[in-house]
Each structure stands twice: as structure tokens, then as C-alpha cells.
Write a protein that holds these residues in place. Structure first.
Motif, PDB file in Angstrom:
ATOM      1  N   GLY A 188     -61.961   6.790  -6.541  1.00 29.98           N
ATOM      2  CA  GLY A 188     -62.230   7.696  -5.437  1.00 29.98           C
ATOM      3  C   GLY A 188     -62.509   7.013  -4.109  1.00 29.98           C
ATOM      4  O   GLY A 188     -62.667   7.684  -3.109  1.00 29.98           O
ATOM      5  N   THR A 189     -62.573   5.679  -4.057  1.00 26.88           N
ATOM      6  CA  THR A 189     -62.903   5.029  -2.800  1.00 26.88           C
ATOM      7  C   THR A 189     -61.677   4.883  -1.921  1.00 26.88           C
ATOM      8  O   THR A 189     -61.792   4.643  -0.735  1.00 26.88           O
ATOM      9  N   GLU A 190     -60.481   5.008  -2.511  1.00 29.26           N
ATOM     10  CA  GLU A 190     -59.258   4.922  -1.745  1.00 29.26           C
ATOM     11  C   GLU A 190     -58.883   6.302  -1.244  1.00 29.26           C
ATOM     12  O   GLU A 190     -59.004   7.278  -1.953  1.00 29.26           O
TER      13      GLU A 190
ATOM     14  N   GLU B  19     -54.099  22.156   3.579  1.00 26.20           N
ATOM     15  CA  GLU B  19     -55.211  22.614   2.735  1.00 26.20           C
ATOM     16  C   GLU B  19     -55.574  21.565   1.691  1.00 26.20           C
ATOM     17  O   GLU B  19     -56.761  21.346   1.397  1.00 26.20           O
ATOM     18  N   ALA B  20     -54.572  20.895   1.145  1.00 25.98           N
ATOM     19  CA  ALA B  20     -54.834  19.840   0.160  1.00 25.98           C
ATOM     20  C   ALA B  20     -55.589  18.683   0.801  1.00 25.98           C
ATOM     21  O   ALA B  20     -56.536  18.132   0.222  1.00 25.98           O
ATOM     22  N   GLU B  21     -55.186  18.306   2.008  1.00 23.12           N
ATOM     23  CA  GLU B  21     -55.858  17.206   2.699  1.00 23.12           C
ATOM     24  C   GLU B  21     -57.309  17.558   3.016  1.00 23.12           C
ATOM     25  O   GLU B  21     -58.201  16.709   2.908  1.00 23.12           O
ATOM     26  N   ALA B  22     -57.548  18.818   3.393  1.00 25.52           N
ATOM     27  CA  ALA B  22     -58.922  19.239   3.701  1.00 25.52           C
ATOM     28  C   ALA B  22     -59.793  19.203   2.455  1.00 25.52           C
ATOM     29  O   ALA B  22     -60.954  18.771   2.504  1.00 25.52           O
ATOM     30  N   ALA B  23     -59.248  19.645   1.314  1.00 20.63           N
ATOM     31  CA  ALA B  23     -60.010  19.642   0.066  1.00 20.63           C
ATOM     32  C   ALA B  23     -60.288  18.224  -0.400  1.00 20.63           C
ATOM     33  O   ALA B  23     -61.383  17.906  -0.878  1.00 20.63           O
TER      34      ALA B  23
ATOM     35  N   LEU C 124     -64.115  13.535  -1.088  1.00 21.95           N
ATOM     36  CA  LEU C 124     -64.380  12.120  -0.835  1.00 21.95           C
ATOM     37  C   LEU C 124     -65.575  11.924   0.092  1.00 21.95           C
ATOM     38  O   LEU C 124     -66.337  10.966  -0.077  1.00 21.95           O
ATOM     39  N   ASP C 125     -65.760  12.817   1.062  1.00 21.64           N
ATOM     40  CA  ASP C 125     -66.954  12.726   1.919  1.00 21.64           C
ATOM     41  C   ASP C 125     -68.222  12.884   1.082  1.00 21.64           C
ATOM     42  O   ASP C 125     -69.210  12.153   1.261  1.00 21.64           O
ATOM     43  N   LYS C 126     -68.199  13.853   0.186  1.00 25.56           N
ATOM     44  CA  LYS C 126     -69.358  14.101  -0.686  1.00 25.56           C
ATOM     45  C   LYS C 126     -69.599  12.899  -1.604  1.00 25.56           C
ATOM     46  O   LYS C 126     -70.722  12.384  -1.715  1.00 25.56           O
ATOM     47  N   PHE C 127     -68.544  12.456  -2.265  1.00 26.26           N
ATOM     48  CA  PHE C 127     -68.636  11.330  -3.196  1.00 26.26           C
ATOM     49  C   PHE C 127     -69.152  10.082  -2.493  1.00 26.26           C
ATOM     50  O   PHE C 127     -70.067   9.397  -2.982  1.00 26.26           O
ATOM     51  N   ASN C 128     -68.583   9.756  -1.336  1.00 25.38           N
ATOM     52  CA  ASN C 128     -68.978   8.535  -0.634  1.00 25.38           C
ATOM     53  C   ASN C 128     -70.404   8.625  -0.097  1.00 25.38           C
ATOM     54  O   ASN C 128     -71.119   7.615  -0.051  1.00 25.38           O
ATOM     55  N   TYR C 129     -70.847   9.838   0.295  1.00 27.50           N
ATOM     56  CA  TYR C 129     -72.230   9.993   0.743  1.00 27.50           C
ATOM     57  C   TYR C 129     -73.192   9.683  -0.406  1.00 27.50           C
ATOM     58  O   TYR C 129     -74.131   8.899  -0.245  1.00 27.50           O
ATOM     59  N   TYR C 130     -72.949  10.308  -1.545  1.00 27.85           N
ATOM     60  CA  TYR C 130     -73.832  10.070  -2.685  1.00 27.85           C
ATOM     61  C   TYR C 130     -73.787   8.612  -3.138  1.00 27.85           C
ATOM     62  O   TYR C 130     -74.814   8.011  -3.473  1.00 27.85           O
ATOM     63  N   LYS C 131     -72.608   8.044  -3.136  1.00 27.49           N
ATOM     64  CA  LYS C 131     -72.466   6.651  -3.575  1.00 27.49           C
ATOM     65  C   LYS C 131     -73.232   5.706  -2.657  1.00 27.49           C
ATOM     66  O   LYS C 131     -73.869   4.758  -3.113  1.00 27.49           O
ATOM     67  N   GLU C 132     -73.183   5.977  -1.354  1.00 25.84           N
ATOM     68  CA  GLU C 132     -73.845   5.106  -0.380  1.00 25.84           C
ATOM     69  C   GLU C 132     -75.354   5.281  -0.374  1.00 25.84           C
ATOM     70  O   GLU C 132     -76.109   4.309  -0.213  1.00 25.84           O
ATOM     71  N   HIS C 133     -75.837   6.514  -0.556  1.00 26.95           N
ATOM     72  CA  HIS C 133     -77.261   6.786  -0.364  1.00 26.95           C
ATOM     73  C   HIS C 133     -78.078   6.877  -1.651  1.00 26.95           C
ATOM     74  O   HIS C 133     -79.307   6.872  -1.593  1.00 26.95           O
ATOM     75  N   SER C 134     -77.436   6.969  -2.785  1.00 31.51           N
ATOM     76  CA  SER C 134     -78.191   7.116  -4.030  1.00 31.51           C
ATOM     77  C   SER C 134     -78.993   5.856  -4.361  1.00 31.51           C
ATOM     78  O   SER C 134     -78.479   4.741  -4.257  1.00 31.51           O
ATOM     79  N   PRO C 135     -80.250   6.010  -4.786  1.00 30.22           N
ATOM     80  CA  PRO C 135     -81.037   4.857  -5.231  1.00 30.22           C
ATOM     81  C   PRO C 135     -80.485   4.234  -6.514  1.00 30.22           C
ATOM     82  O   PRO C 135     -80.752   3.073  -6.810  1.00 30.22           O
TER      83      PRO C 135
ATOM     84  N   SER D 160     -64.040  21.127  -8.951  1.00 33.28           N
ATOM     85  CA  SER D 160     -64.952  20.947 -10.086  1.00 33.28           C
ATOM     86  C   SER D 160     -65.736  19.652  -9.966  1.00 33.28           C
ATOM     87  O   SER D 160     -66.947  19.618 -10.213  1.00 33.28           O
ATOM     88  N   LEU D 161     -65.066  18.561  -9.591  1.00 29.15           N
ATOM     89  CA  LEU D 161     -65.763  17.285  -9.461  1.00 29.15           C
ATOM     90  C   LEU D 161     -66.816  17.340  -8.351  1.00 29.15           C
ATOM     91  O   LEU D 161     -67.890  16.748  -8.485  1.00 29.15           O
ATOM     92  N   GLY D 162     -66.528  18.057  -7.284  1.00 28.60           N
ATOM     93  CA  GLY D 162     -67.527  18.226  -6.234  1.00 28.60           C
ATOM     94  C   GLY D 162     -68.741  18.996  -6.719  1.00 28.60           C
ATOM     95  O   GLY D 162     -69.885  18.655  -6.386  1.00 28.60           O
ATOM     96  N   ILE D 163     -68.499  20.027  -7.513  1.00 22.67           N
ATOM     97  CA  ILE D 163     -69.601  20.814  -8.078  1.00 22.67           C
ATOM     98  C   ILE D 163     -70.429  19.956  -9.024  1.00 22.67           C
ATOM     99  O   ILE D 163     -71.667  19.992  -9.000  1.00 22.67           O
ATOM    100  N   ILE D 164     -69.755  19.176  -9.853  1.00 20.98           N
ATOM    101  CA  ILE D 164     -70.462  18.299 -10.796  1.00 20.98           C
ATOM    102  C   ILE D 164     -71.345  17.310 -10.046  1.00 20.98           C
ATOM    103  O   ILE D 164     -72.516  17.090 -10.407  1.00 20.98           O
ATOM    104  N   LEU D 165     -70.826  16.714  -8.992  1.00 15.31           N
ATOM    105  CA  LEU D 165     -71.627  15.789  -8.192  1.00 15.31           C
ATOM    106  C   LEU D 165     -72.854  16.482  -7.616  1.00 15.31           C
ATOM    107  O   LEU D 165     -73.976  15.967  -7.708  1.00 15.31           O
ATOM    108  N   ASP D 166     -72.643  17.647  -7.019  1.00 13.13           N
ATOM    109  CA  ASP D 166     -73.768  18.365  -6.410  1.00 13.13           C
ATOM    110  C   ASP D 166     -74.809  18.759  -7.454  1.00 13.13           C
ATOM    111  O   ASP D 166     -76.020  18.621  -7.224  1.00 13.13           O
ATOM    112  N   GLU D 167     -74.349  19.262  -8.598  1.00 13.22           N
ATOM    113  CA  GLU D 167     -75.307  19.709  -9.620  1.00 13.22           C
ATOM    114  C   GLU D 167     -76.060  18.528 -10.213  1.00 13.22           C
ATOM    115  O   GLU D 167     -77.285  18.593 -10.403  1.00 13.22           O
ATOM    116  N   ALA D 168     -75.354  17.446 -10.507  1.00 12.09           N
ATOM    117  CA  ALA D 168     -76.022  16.281 -11.086  1.00 12.09           C
ATOM    118  C   ALA D 168     -77.011  15.667 -10.098  1.00 12.09           C
ATOM    119  O   ALA D 168     -78.157  15.347 -10.452  1.00 12.09           O
TER     120      ALA D 168
END
Length: 351
Positions: free
Chosen positions: A31-33, A193-197, A202-213, A329-337
Motif C-alpha cells: 500500500g505504500t506505492e 472515482e477510482a482514483e478518489a477512492a 492510501l491517505d488513511k493507511f499512511n496516516y495510521y502507519k506514520e502516527h501509530s505508536p 472494506s480495508l478502510g473500514i477495517i483500519l478505522d475500526e481496528a
């Protein structure tokens, strides 16, 4: 017991085939690419040229020819307008594109509030079972394309020959889920629409990856009874969670560090790593089935787990966590976890 366990897992593996598949690249690259920079190598023509667009205006369609994960060549007229979904990543992709499926199988993502909610009742319904969907129902939906799951739906290709092409998919990483969304955007004319999704995920994933302890351990386990399995760090969901927190559940070395789905496990092995948080996906085969976490209460080892002692065992939505596979779904999983494990981080992410 081993024979019974094998039978149970054949059933469960078929139900979740591919829902937690292993990325071909190391997990730290998942997901980093930016997947918008990567065109699908199997697509010979996914979007019409200017000349083809002019031809379309005269009532003629351009055509896309590509190969699916089985190597089967598929040709469709563009744009694809009606899609029948036999697998949930299809539903996931269409909602991201602002489209509705021509037909869906029962009990999947469509009724979830983040997807179609109450509108799901108005979608065409495909009867039969997940393994043997009703071909007549698919035909009645009049699809331009049918999307199924590898390891489950290949045998339907001949029966669908007079109805619509069958596109078999099997995402093995978050990147491949994004690539499938991109391809569906090309086929349906919903590239923006695909690019926006993709960017949202990736914005969500990279935020959590960067800021998570990354100082808490998690485990995803699933099953219909106490003979259960886990998502390894080589699985689709496991590899994503391994980027944002500790996920000490490697795929078996015998499989080269990769695992096509989950793997059978035991509470003794879970206790060895003793995770701080356990996320449970219960597969129900009857309306009276107990949640998996309730069934485990009969095992004395269960009460010894830190997550159990601290009230951090969480039953998650199986339709999203096990079946979704797609970008929403992956975005929801990230947010819920992350909202469960790091609530202060989740609040900052959504502000």
C-alpha cells in the motif's frame, strides 16, 4: 479431532478464499506505492481513444480485452454498465465508483450502512449458494460482466457463456485490491472515482502507519466453532494491520512466508504471544449459532488470555472483515481496528 478440523477448515477456506491472501511483495511495501502509477499489464485496451469515443457517439462501442487471474482472455464492450457480483470485492468496487450492481448474492456487503444500506433490497438477488449461484437469476439481471472468486466460481464459466463474460479475481494484497478498483474504473468509465477512492484509502493507511505508536499486539481469528484459524501477517488483512501495529503471527515458513488464506491455530499457540487485542470473525451456519468468542468461554485457556481479562475481545462484522477485500472494506477495517486499539489516534485522523 484432526479429521474434523480438516473438514471444518475446508469449508471455512472455501468461504473466505482469498479474503486474507498474501501479498507478493514484503508486507512493509504493502500500500505504500501509489497504485495509480501502475497500469494493469493484462489490459490491452481498457479505455477508449478519442477516435473510439467518437465512434461511441455514433452508437458503436469500443472493446476491452484482458486476462483475469486464471489467464482466461475476456472481451467486453465499453463502458460496462451492468455487473453481477458473485464475490464481495465486486460490491466494494462498485460502491466506490458510485455504481450499483445488477445483482448480488445474499448476506454480503450490500446491506451494510457504508455500502448500499436499505437500497440493497432493491438490487437484483442471486439465489442458490455462494458455491453454486443460480444461473437463471444471473441471466435475469442481464449483466454485461459477472465477477467471481478464484477457487470457487471458475466452474461457472461454461454455464455463463451465453449470459456474460466471467471475470475471476483474487486480490492478494492491498495493492492488488487497488489495482482491481482501477481496472473496474477503466471498464465502467469511472476512472476519476477510482482514483478518489484509492487516495482516500492510501491517505488513511499512511496516516495510521506514520502516527501509530505500534506498541500493542493484535490478532484476527475466525471460525464457526472452537476449531478456528487466524489471519497471519502474510494475509491481506493481517499484512495491513502489521503496518500499523504489532502483529506477531508470521505465515508458515513451509509456504515461503506466504499463506493464501489463514491457517489453523490453537489457543495454546495464541497464549504464547498473548495478544493485547483479539478481533473475531464468526462464521454462522445457522441463526442459532453462538459468537465464536462465546464458544471459547468453555475452554479454560481462553480466560488466561490478556485480551480476555482486559475485555479486549471484539466480534467484528464478518461481511466486512472477512469478505470485503476491497478498498472501502480495508478502510473500514483500519478505522475500526485503530479506534479500538488507539482511540486517541482515530479521533485525530477524522478531525
Amino acid at each position: 479431532m484432526r479429521k474434523r478440523l480438516g473438514i471444518i477448515f475446508l469449508i471455512i477456506a472455501a468461504l473466505i478464499s482469498g479474503c486474507s491472501s498474501v501479498p507478493q511483495d514484503p508486507p512493509q511495501e504493502t500500500g505504500t506505492e501509489n497504485a495509480t502509477d501502475r497500469a494493469d499489464p493484462n489490459v490491452e485496451k481498457a479505455t477508449p481513444s478519442a477516435e473510439e469515443a467518437a465512434s461511441n457517439e455514433e452508437g458503436k462501442n469500443s472493446e476491452a480485452t484482458f486476462k483475469d487471474v486464471t489467464g482466461t482472455e475476456i472481451s467486453v464492450d465499453l463502458p460496462v454498465e451492468k455487473v453481477a457480483c458473485l464475490t464481495e470485492i465486486c460490491v466494494d468496487a462498485l460502491v466506490e465508483l458510485g455504481l450499483k450492481p445488477a445483482a448480488v448474492t445474499a448476506g454480503g456487503l450490500a446491506p451494510e450502512p457504508e455500502f448500499y444500506g436499505e437500497e440493497a433490497a432493491s438490487l437484483g438477488q442471486i439465489g442458490g449458494s455462494f458455491f453454486e449461484p443460480n444461473l437463471e437469476d444471473i441471466s435475469l439481471a442481464g449483466p454485461d460482466l459477472v465477477i467471481g472468486l478464484e477457487g470457487t466460481h471458475e466452474g461457472l464459466r461454461e454455464g455463463l457463456a451465453g449470459i456474460a463474460p466471467l471475470y475471476i479475481v483474487q486480490p492478494k494484497s492491498m495493492l492488488e485490491s487497488i489495482e482491481f478498483l482501477q481496472h473496474m474504473g477503466q471498464l465502467t468509465g469511472k476512472v476519476a472515482e477510482a482514483e478518489a477512492a484509492e487516495k482516500r484509502l492510501l491517505d488513511k493507511f499512511n496516516y495510521y502507519k506514520e502516527h501509530s505508536p505500534k506498541d500493542k499486539t493484535a490478532l484476527v481469528m475466525y471460525g464457526s466453532d472452537v476449531n478456528f484459524g487466524i489471519d497471519t501477517a502474510g494475509s491481506l488483512v493481517g499484512s495491513v494491520l502489521a503496518e500499523v501495529t504489532q502483529y506477531p503471527w508470521p505465515a508458515p515458513e513451509a509456504d515461503g512466508g506466504h499463506q493464501a488464506g489463514g491457517m489453523a491455530y490453537s489457543l495454546e499457540k495464541v497464549l504464547e504471544n498473548d495478544p493485547d487485542y483479539i478481533f473475531v470473525e464468526t462464521f454462522t451456519f445457522s441463526p442459532d449459532a453462538q459468537p465464536l468468542s462465546e464458544q471459547f468461554k468453555r475452554n479454560p485457556l481462553w480466560s488466561r488470555l490478556s485480551a480476555v481479562k482486559n475485555g479486549q475481545v471484539h466480534e467484528m462484522r464478518t461481511s466486512v472483515w472477512a469478505s470485503g477485500r476491497g478498498t472501502r472494506s480495508l478502510g473500514i477495517i483500519l478505522d475500526e481496528a485503530m479506534s479500538i486499539m488507539y482511540p486517541e489516534l482515530y479521533k485525530k485522523a477524522v478531525e
